[in-house]
Design a protein around this motif. Structure first.
Motif, PDB file in Angstrom:
ATOM      1  N   SER A  13       0.647  -1.231   0.035  1.00 42.92           N
ATOM      2  CA  SER A  13       0.045   0.132   0.079  1.00 42.92           C
ATOM      3  C   SER A  13       0.790   1.314   0.212  1.00 42.92           C
ATOM      4  N   GLY A  14       1.898   1.343   0.890  1.00 40.22           N
ATOM      5  CA  GLY A  14       2.496   2.562   0.931  1.00 40.22           C
ATOM      6  C   GLY A  14       3.468   2.727   2.022  1.00 40.22           C
ATOM      7  N   LEU A  15       4.112   4.126   2.428  1.00 41.94           N
ATOM      8  CA  LEU A  15       5.310   4.209   3.248  1.00 41.94           C
ATOM      9  C   LEU A  15       5.069   5.723   3.705  1.00 41.94           C
ATOM     10  N   GLY A  16       4.718   5.584   5.016  1.00 42.97           N
ATOM     11  CA  GLY A  16       4.341   7.368   5.369  1.00 42.97           C
ATOM     12  C   GLY A  16       3.272   7.948   4.498  1.00 42.97           C
ATOM     13  N   MET A  17       3.723   8.992   4.153  1.00 48.33           N
ATOM     14  CA  MET A  17       2.709   9.721   3.393  1.00 48.33           C
ATOM     15  C   MET A  17       2.592   9.617   2.082  1.00 48.33           C
ATOM     16  N   PHE A  18       3.559   8.410   1.587  1.00 49.07           N
ATOM     17  CA  PHE A  18       3.345   8.052   0.105  1.00 49.07           C
ATOM     18  C   PHE A  18       2.581   6.721   0.099  1.00 49.07           C
ATOM     19  N   GLU A  19       1.738   6.868  -1.063  1.00 50.22           N
ATOM     20  CA  GLU A  19       0.709   5.783  -1.264  1.00 50.22           C
ATOM     21  C   GLU A  19       0.915   5.275  -2.799  1.00 50.22           C
ATOM     22  N   ILE A  20       1.002   4.022  -2.863  1.00 47.85           N
ATOM     23  CA  ILE A  20       1.247   3.289  -4.226  1.00 47.85           C
ATOM     24  C   ILE A  20       0.091   3.684  -4.812  1.00 47.85           C
ATOM     25  N   GLY A  21       0.190   4.128  -6.365  1.00 50.64           N
ATOM     26  CA  GLY A  21      -0.871   4.508  -7.172  1.00 50.64           C
ATOM     27  C   GLY A  21      -1.060   6.050  -7.179  1.00 50.64           C
ATOM     28  N   THR A  22      -0.521   6.765  -6.246  1.00 52.52           N
ATOM     29  CA  THR A  22      -0.557   8.106  -6.449  1.00 52.52           C
ATOM     30  C   THR A  22       0.262   8.637  -7.824  1.00 52.52           C
ATOM     31  N   SER A  23      -0.238   9.726  -8.211  1.00 46.22           N
ATOM     32  CA  SER A  23       0.353  10.276  -9.471  1.00 46.22           C
ATOM     33  C   SER A  23       1.704  10.887  -9.196  1.00 46.22           C
ATOM     34  N   LEU A  24       2.417  11.112 -10.098  1.00 44.25           N
ATOM     35  CA  LEU A  24       3.856  12.029 -10.007  1.00 44.25           C
ATOM     36  C   LEU A  24       3.537  13.473  -9.778  1.00 44.25           C
ATOM     37  N   ARG A 150      21.642 -14.673  11.145  1.00 42.84           N
ATOM     38  CA  ARG A 150      20.270 -13.842  11.777  1.00 42.84           C
ATOM     39  C   ARG A 150      20.898 -12.410  12.012  1.00 42.84           C
ATOM     40  N   GLN A 151      22.108 -11.885  12.153  1.00 42.53           N
ATOM     41  CA  GLN A 151      22.563 -10.732  12.459  1.00 42.53           C
ATOM     42  C   GLN A 151      22.649  -9.744  11.417  1.00 42.53           C
ATOM     43  N   GLN A 152      22.653 -10.158   9.833  1.00 44.91           N
ATOM     44  CA  GLN A 152      22.617  -9.521   8.792  1.00 44.91           C
ATOM     45  C   GLN A 152      22.011  -8.375   8.982  1.00 44.91           C
ATOM     46  N   GLU A 153      22.665  -7.177   8.313  1.00 45.08           N
ATOM     47  CA  GLU A 153      21.861  -5.830   8.608  1.00 45.08           C
ATOM     48  C   GLU A 153      21.026  -5.510   7.076  1.00 45.08           C
ATOM     49  N   VAL A 154      19.910  -5.266   7.382  1.00 41.64           N
ATOM     50  CA  VAL A 154      18.860  -4.901   6.260  1.00 41.64           C
ATOM     51  C   VAL A 154      19.266  -3.465   5.687  1.00 41.64           C
ATOM     52  N   LYS A 155      19.647  -3.453   4.240  1.00 43.46           N
ATOM     53  CA  LYS A 155      20.035  -2.253   3.899  1.00 43.46           C
ATOM     54  C   LYS A 155      19.115  -1.278   3.225  1.00 43.46           C
ATOM     55  N   ARG A 156      18.165  -2.176   2.679  1.00 41.98           N
ATOM     56  CA  ARG A 156      16.896  -1.517   1.857  1.00 41.98           C
ATOM     57  C   ARG A 156      15.645  -2.288   2.046  1.00 41.98           C
ATOM     58  N   VAL A 157      14.701  -1.308   2.042  1.00 38.93           N
ATOM     59  CA  VAL A 157      13.322  -1.840   2.243  1.00 38.93           C
ATOM     60  C   VAL A 157      12.279  -1.419   1.068  1.00 38.93           C
ATOM     61  N   ILE A 158      11.893  -2.543   0.519  1.00 43.23           N
ATOM     62  CA  ILE A 158      11.109  -2.255  -0.925  1.00 43.23           C
ATOM     63  C   ILE A 158       9.542  -2.537  -0.824  1.00 43.23           C
ATOM     64  N   ILE A 159       8.821  -1.245  -0.873  1.00 37.76           N
ATOM     65  CA  ILE A 159       7.275  -1.508  -1.110  1.00 37.76           C
ATOM     66  C   ILE A 159       6.632  -1.372  -2.242  1.00 37.76           C
ATOM     67  N   SER A 160       5.927  -2.505  -2.725  1.00 34.10           N
ATOM     68  CA  SER A 160       5.247  -2.527  -3.923  1.00 34.10           C
ATOM     69  C   SER A 160       3.843  -3.122  -3.993  1.00 34.10           C
ATOM     70  N   GLN A 161       2.991  -2.970  -5.079  1.00 34.11           N
ATOM     71  CA  GLN A 161       1.872  -3.604  -5.008  1.00 34.11           C
ATOM     72  C   GLN A 161       1.760  -5.296  -4.969  1.00 34.11           C
ATOM     73  N   THR A 176      -2.141  -1.299 -10.796  1.00 35.28           N
ATOM     74  CA  THR A 176      -3.348  -1.833 -10.962  1.00 35.28           C
ATOM     75  C   THR A 176      -4.227  -0.790 -10.242  1.00 35.28           C
ATOM     76  N   GLU A 177      -5.563  -0.739 -10.573  1.00 36.07           N
ATOM     77  CA  GLU A 177      -6.553   0.227  -9.758  1.00 36.07           C
ATOM     78  C   GLU A 177      -6.417  -0.202  -8.542  1.00 36.07           C
ATOM     79  N   CYS A 178      -6.474   0.992  -7.626  1.00 35.55           N
ATOM     80  CA  CYS A 178      -6.560   1.096  -6.288  1.00 35.55           C
ATOM     81  C   CYS A 178      -7.339   2.190  -5.901  1.00 35.55           C
ATOM     82  N   PRO A 179      -7.658   2.282  -4.516  1.00 31.42           N
ATOM     83  CA  PRO A 179      -8.537   3.203  -3.897  1.00 31.42           C
ATOM     84  C   PRO A 179      -7.929   4.536  -4.078  1.00 31.42           C
ATOM     85  N   VAL A 180      -6.551   5.007  -4.040  1.00 29.27           N
ATOM     86  CA  VAL A 180      -6.226   6.153  -4.154  1.00 29.27           C
ATOM     87  C   VAL A 180      -6.576   6.680  -5.645  1.00 29.27           C
TER      88      VAL A 180
END
Length: 379
Positions: A13-24, A150-161, A176-180
């Motif tokens: 769905s998104g991250l913070g104030m950013f919502e997947i599907g929002t226009s540029l 187990r102690q490997q550090e996460v360097k990036r987080v990726i959010i998508s539909q 794809t079509e979504c509520p936003v």
């Protein structure tokens, strides 16, 4: 001292104030209002393609990928989690995942999100955690490298539909079509000498038809709501090219209704208050009007082959001006006029500041030197 930027992860769905599907257009407008958190934004695109995916590098933490046709937020990548300019805190369901004091590691992801399939990254529906800063795996890495650390550090987080079960989605696919998207324009069908048919999300909503010389300013407000801007027409330089060689005598000044959120302008007669002209904008990066209007996904409709033809041919905003010319008026290309929209902006230099105007019966195309159509005008 920087304020902490706290952002919640919403898989698919998104991250913070950013919502997947929002226009540029909406996202850049949002970033302009938050310059204290995001003082530098780099826009990356292919200048030779109107459907290039666009990446916003929001330093230092975010990369926002937008789809090429609809210009909608497709993928959010969060990196440099420990950079303190500004400090970043990531949360999930109100629980802190990562901050300057708390390092996000493989074991922490597993505890919060549960088990997943084996691989170099931890992938869940709508979110993935990578242990590579730039997202490129090391081809020299041995099969028994740190996948069990187990102690490997996460360097990036990726959010998508989220994908449907069994569906493989490409990084360059459209969102794809979504509520936003509800209430936003997804297609404008241009009919020369007639007007434009506007289709909105959600799919199946009634088509709104705007007719030249018939639809009124009141119709526009009833159907589309009030415009974001209204301004009175003052630039009459094009009247020098009118057939009678002089400006029309008009006691009532024409005015524009600017619907930047749909990428459309309507010129309205000051005397009859009906629509005289319709301008649809393509929001092509690198041109002077980029980001002043949201992309209008217009399609120029040709004549049906017969009365039973329910799908007449169309040319779309991403096709080259030569192809659209042959569609509108087969034969020799019409004479063109040169327009430089930066003439009134001293010191402004853009890659595609000069465009050409191609005039046909009832329609004008404005195109860049690389043959991208940046605007269509109906009259």
């Amino acid at each position: 001292m920087f304020s902490t930027l706290e952002m919640d992860i919403r898989p698919g769905s998104g991250l913070g104030m950013f919502e997947i599907g929002t226009s540029l257009w909406n996202v850049l407008d949002l970033l302009r209002g938050m310059q204290h958190f995001f003082p530098q934004v780099d826009v990356k695109y292919d200048p030779d393609s109107p459907t290039t995916p666009i990446i916003l590098h929001v330093r230092p933490h975010l990369d926002l990928l937008f789809s090429g046709h609809q210009q909608r937020l497709h993928t959010i990548s969060v990196k440099r989690l420990r950079d303190s300019h500004p400090p970043l805190t990531l949360t999930y369901k109100k629980a802190a995942l990562s901050s300057n004091e708390e390092v996000l590691r493989r074991v922490g992801v597993s505890r919060m999100f549960g088990p997943t399939y084996p691989g170099d990254d931890l992938k869940y529906p709508g979110v993935a955690f990578s242990f590579e800063e730039d997202g490129r795996g090391d081809s020299l890495k041995s099969p028994t490298s740190q996948s069990d650390d187990r102690q490997q550090e996460v360097k990036r987080v990726i959010i998508s539909q989220k994908s449907e079960e069994g569906e493989l989605r490409d990084a360059l696919d459209e969102v794809t079509e979504c509520p936003v998207m509800v209430g936003e324009l997804f297609r404008a069908i241009v009919k020369v000498h007639e007007g434009v048919d506007l289709d909105f999300y959600p799919s199946g909503s009634p088509t709104i038809r705007v007719l030249l010389g018939s639809s009124t300013a009141q119709d526009l407000i009833c159907d589309l709501g009030p415009p974001l801007r209204t301004h009175y027409k003052e630039d009459d330089r094009m009247t020098i090219h009118s057939r009678n060689g002089q400006a029309e005598v008009d006691t009532d000044v024409d005015y524009f209704y600017n619907y930047q959120q749909h990428g459309i302008d309507f010129l309205i007669s000051g005397s009859t208050h009906t629509v005289k002209k319709i301008v649809l904008h393509s929001n092509v990066p690198g041109t002077p009007l980029f980001q002043r209007y949201k992309r209008c996904p217009w399609e120029i409709q040709g004549r049906p082959e017969d009365d039973e033809d329910e799908s007449p041919p169309r040319k779309r905003f991403f096709e080259r001006v030569e192809e659209i010319h042959h569609f509108i008026a087969p034969g020799e290309a019409p004479p063109s006029m040169i327009l430089n929209r930066t003439d009134d902006e001293d010191g402004l230099r853009l890659p595609s500041s000069t465009t050409r105007l191609f005039g046909y019966d009832g329609i004008i195309l404005e195109a860049t030197e690389s043959a991208q159509v940046v605007a269509v005008m109906l009259f």
